[in-house]
Enzyme design. Structure first.
Site, PDB file in Angstrom:
ATOM      1  CG  ASP A 155      -6.209   1.054  -0.509  1.00 36.34           C
ATOM      2  OD1 ASP A 155      -5.269   1.870  -0.551  1.00 36.34           O
ATOM      3  OD2 ASP A 155      -6.214   0.045   0.236  1.00 36.34           O
ATOM      4  NE  ARG A 156      -3.626   4.424   3.118  1.00 36.98           N
ATOM      5  CZ  ARG A 156      -2.957   4.611   4.240  1.00 36.98           C
ATOM      6  NH1 ARG A 156      -2.497   5.817   4.534  1.00 36.98           N
ATOM      7  NH2 ARG A 156      -2.719   3.613   5.064  1.00 36.98           N
TER       8      ARG A 156
ATOM      9  CE  LYS B 107      -7.207   2.317   2.734  1.00 35.12           C
ATOM     10  NZ  LYS B 107      -6.977   1.078   3.497  1.00 35.12           N
TER      11      LYS B 107
ATOM     12  CG  ASP C 110      -2.795   4.012  -1.326  1.00 33.81           C
ATOM     13  OD1 ASP C 110      -3.617   3.892  -2.252  1.00 33.81           O
ATOM     14  OD2 ASP C 110      -2.720   3.202  -0.381  1.00 33.81           O
TER      15      ASP C 110
ATOM     16  CB  SER D 292      -0.947  -0.051   1.186  1.00 29.26           C
ATOM     17  OG  SER D 292      -1.845   1.010   1.114  1.00 29.26           O
ATOM     18  CG  HIS D 293       0.611   3.689   3.487  1.00 29.22           C
ATOM     19  ND1 HIS D 293      -0.154   2.588   3.787  1.00 29.22           N
ATOM     20  CD2 HIS D 293       1.294   3.997   4.602  1.00 29.22           C
ATOM     21  CE1 HIS D 293       0.052   2.268   5.056  1.00 29.22           C
ATOM     22  NE2 HIS D 293       0.920   3.103   5.575  1.00 29.22           N
TER      23      HIS D 293
ATOM     24  CG  ASP E 171      -3.107  -0.435  -2.072  1.00 30.94           C
ATOM     25  OD1 ASP E 171      -2.886   0.719  -1.662  1.00 30.94           O
ATOM     26  OD2 ASP E 171      -3.785  -1.260  -1.428  1.00 30.94           O
TER      27      ASP E 171
HETATM   28  C1  VG1 Z   1      -2.998   2.200   8.401  1.00 32.06           C
HETATM   29  C2  VG1 Z   1      -4.139   3.176   8.572  1.00 32.06           C
HETATM   30  C3  VG1 Z   1      -5.463   2.442   8.486  1.00 32.06           C
HETATM   31  C4  VG1 Z   1      -5.534   1.678   7.156  1.00 32.06           C
HETATM   32  C5  VG1 Z   1      -4.330   0.775   7.020  1.00 32.06           C
HETATM   33  C6  VG1 Z   1      -4.276   0.090   5.665  1.00 32.06           C
HETATM   34  O1  VG1 Z   1      -3.023   1.246   9.441  1.00 32.06           O
HETATM   35  O2  VG1 Z   1      -4.030   3.869   9.799  1.00 32.06           O
HETATM   36  O3  VG1 Z   1      -6.506   3.371   8.610  1.00 32.06           O
HETATM   37  O4  VG1 Z   1      -6.702   0.906   7.093  1.00 32.06           O
HETATM   38  O5  VG1 Z   1      -3.129   1.539   7.153  1.00 32.06           O
HETATM   39  O6  VG1 Z   1      -4.323   1.049   4.649  1.00 32.06           O
HETATM   40  P1  VG1 Z   1      -2.076   1.350  10.732  1.00 32.06           P
HETATM   41  O7  VG1 Z   1      -2.316   0.085  11.492  1.00 32.06           O
HETATM   42  O8  VG1 Z   1      -0.672   1.529  10.248  1.00 32.06           O
HETATM   43  O9  VG1 Z   1      -2.533   2.570  11.473  1.00 32.06           O
HETATM   44  V1  VG1 Z   1      -3.583   0.721   3.163  1.00 32.06           V
HETATM   45  O10 VG1 Z   1      -3.954   1.934   2.122  1.00 32.06           O
HETATM   46  O11 VG1 Z   1      -1.959   0.764   3.769  1.00 32.06           O
HETATM   47  O12 VG1 Z   1      -4.129  -0.779   2.750  1.00 32.06           O
HETATM   48 CO    CO Z   2      -3.512   1.437   0.214  1.00 33.75          CO
END
Ligand code: VG1
Ligand code: CO
Length: 543
Positions: free
Chosen positions: A281-282, A376, A277, A113-114, A279
């Site tokens: 989804d953000r 998302k 981001d 993801s991010h 992948d």
């Molecule tokens: C983070 C975010 C959370 C989100 C998760 C996955 O998790 O705070 O809101 O759902 O990333 O997002 P954490 O446990 O690091 O706070 V993604 O776009 O990385 O799939």
């Molecule tokens: Co993501």
């Protein structure tokens, strides 16, 4: 084709976090690591024999190699069919959409993801179930349990499948269908939004920049915004995915999407800006000289979603993660619909969406989505915003002003302390947890604590209970301070401190957020003793 059963043994560190398993790429590439986790996933979901799986990822380094391994393992585990995005590419929401529209039994999404990508950065793998959503906690627990007692994995020896070209290929007795990663997603978006109205908006000279951050949404955004909706070429920036995201950090917030922020705060700024981001989804939303916090974006979308054809009958309800500001709650209350509060992570929204209790969901971390998929969806949020902008003819800043004048404004900020020594981070959280019960009624930095607890969630659909979901304090004048440890980091521990403060005085709705939050921030640092306990005098990232 020879099928092999390879003897193996449990490998430490295969506990999935907020969203699947995330590790340094080098760890995923170690002998047997990926294979063990894939086999544990297959075993944890009751095997894949005869099943159809959707497979794709965000294109980061190791995406293509990992997909070949997964395909050979799916074949050896007797899966019937795999649907793979061409080039191994599928955004997370596009994968969720495919699982649903193709009636697949589940899918594997390769992404961190991010988090940054590359040989020295991060990789990840996540299983999504037949509803298209991230595995529930109970499925995740079964997968983890299997990683602890795995003895062998199954893989067949075979040539690579040609995932570079669309077509259907055989692998053992399994078929692999390589598809256009974009087409089905476009069809889904066309059903929800008034494309003609958005086309007319661009035709009137409305200007936009979409920053794909060198990640997976590039091809989707080029196709939808420029080719279909007619935004001029150049609307999408950083639109070619690269295995290390151009060396950047594909996290759409004002810090990491600084290039877009600079464009949006320049004198000749476009009308609308957005970023997504790694992948896809953000989403980050920013108007001309007007950054919109994700929590406010969710509230605005709840207030105006009915303007888009897909939501014209209104919303069944809304859900937000606990640390997300309560702005959406106030809008939901005014609409007379329920607002659910869930733990962090999209997997907790799945049951509410499946049961028709919520239509829109959101998180403070720039995630917004609806019941069209079970993830998302970054571009979906951008298109809903565009539909609203086209319909109302108002600017982003005017829409936000109207929201705050009507419902009050929640000033909001998140402080991230990254790569903190895990023992110190745990000690801080444990110490705060131990004193929670004594806090109500006490005064910290002149503010009175009204409520303090550790968030636990009882799922209203299946009755399951999730505990340890963050420490929260409600302080004087409806402010909140929340503390939790991230479940997506790959080095040490990341402490997240979430701050919010409601302001309803119409003359005080345009303060700099950090000023509006200075008292609650001081109280949060005092009550947690964060600086002394972690040795960190400032957060690494403030959003
Ligand atoms: C983070 C975010 C959370 C989100 C998760 C996955 O998790 O705070 O809101 O759902 O990333 O997002 P954490 O446990 O690091 O706070 V993604 O776009 O990385 O799939
Ligand atoms: Co993501």
């Amino acid at each position: 084709m020879p099928m092999q059963t390879v003897r193996t043994h449990p490998i430490d560190g295969q506990k999935p976090g907020t969203s699947g398993l995330r590790k340094k790429t080098a760890i995923f590439m170690r002998p047997h690591f990926l294979e063990n986790y894939v086999q544990a996933t297959f075993d944890g979901i009751g095997g894949v024999a005869g099943k159809t799986l959707v497979i794709g990822g965000d294109g980061r380094y190791f995406n293509d190699r990992a997909i070949q391994v997964i395909l050979r393992m799916a074949a050896a585990n007797e899966a019937a069919h795999c649907i793979v995005g061409q080039g191994g590419i599928l955004s997370t929401p596009a994968a969720s959409n495919l699982i649903r529209t193709r009636g697949a039994d589940g899918g594997l999404i390769l992404s961190a993801s991010h988090n940054p990508g590359g040989p020295d950065a991060d990789f990840g793998l996540k299983y999504n179930g037949p509803n298209g959503g991230p595995a529930t906690e109970s499925v995740t627990d079964k997968i983890y349990e299997r990683t602890q007692n795995i003895e062998c994995y199954r893989i067949c020896a075979a040539q690579d499948v040609n995932i570079a070209d669309q077509g259907t290929y055989d692998l053992n007795s399994m078929s692999v269908e390589v598809i256009d990663p974009i087409a089905a997603y476009v069809t889904a978006m066309e059903k929800l939004f008034d494309f003609d109205k958005i086309k007319a908006l661009f035709a009137r000279g409305f200007t936009m920049r979409f920053d794909a951050m060198h990640a997976v949404t590039g091809p989707y955004a080029h196709a939808i915004l420029e080719d279909i909706l007619g935004a001029p070429k150049g609307t999408v920036i950083n639109g070619t995915p690269s295995p290390d995201f151009g060396g950047g950090h594909p996290d759409p917030n004002p810090i990491w999407a600084k290039e877009l922020m600079d464009i949006m705060y320049a004198d000749n700024a476009p009308d609308f800006g957005a970023a997504s981001d790694g992948d896809g989804d953000r989403n980050m939303i920013v108007g001309r000289h007007a950054y919109v916090t994700p929590s406010d974006s969710l509230a605005l979308l709840v207030a105006k979603a009915h303007l888009a054809p897909g939501y014209k009958d209104g919303l069944a309800g809304v859900a937000r993660s606990m640390p997300t500001s309560r702005a959406a709650d106030r809008v939901a209350a005014s609409l007379g619909i329920d607002c659910y509060e869930t733990p962090t992570g999209w997997k907790f929204f799945g049951n509410l969406l499946d049961a028709g209790k919520a239509t829109l969901c959101g998180e403070e971390s720039a995630g917004t989505g609806s019941d069209h998929v079970r993830e998302k969806d970054g571009l979906w949020a951008v298109l809903l915003w565009l539909n609203i902008l086209a319909d109302t003819g108002q600017s982003v800043a005017a829409l936000m002003e109207e929201l705050w004048q009507t419902h009050g404004r929640y000033y909001y900020s998140r402080l991230d302390y990254e790569d903190v020594d895990s023992d110190k981070a745990n000690a801080m959280i444990n110490a705060l947890r131990d004193k929670l019960a004594d806090l109500p009624g006490t005064t910290i930095k002149g503010l009175t604590v009204e409520m303090a607890d550790e968030f636990a969630y009882d799922d209203p659909v299946d009755g399951s209970r999730s505990t340890n979901q963050g420490l929260r304090l409600i302080i004087d004048n409806d402010a909140r301070a929340i503390f939790r440890l991230s479940g997506t980091g790959t080095a040490g521990s990341t402490i997240r401190v979430y701050l919010e403060q409601l302001e309803t005085d119409p003359t005080k709705l345009d303060l700099p957020p950090q000023d509006a939050l200075s008292d609650i921030r001081a109280a949060a640092l005092e009550v947690s003793d964060l600086v002394a306990m972690t040795g960190r005098d400032a957060p690494d990232v403030i959003t």
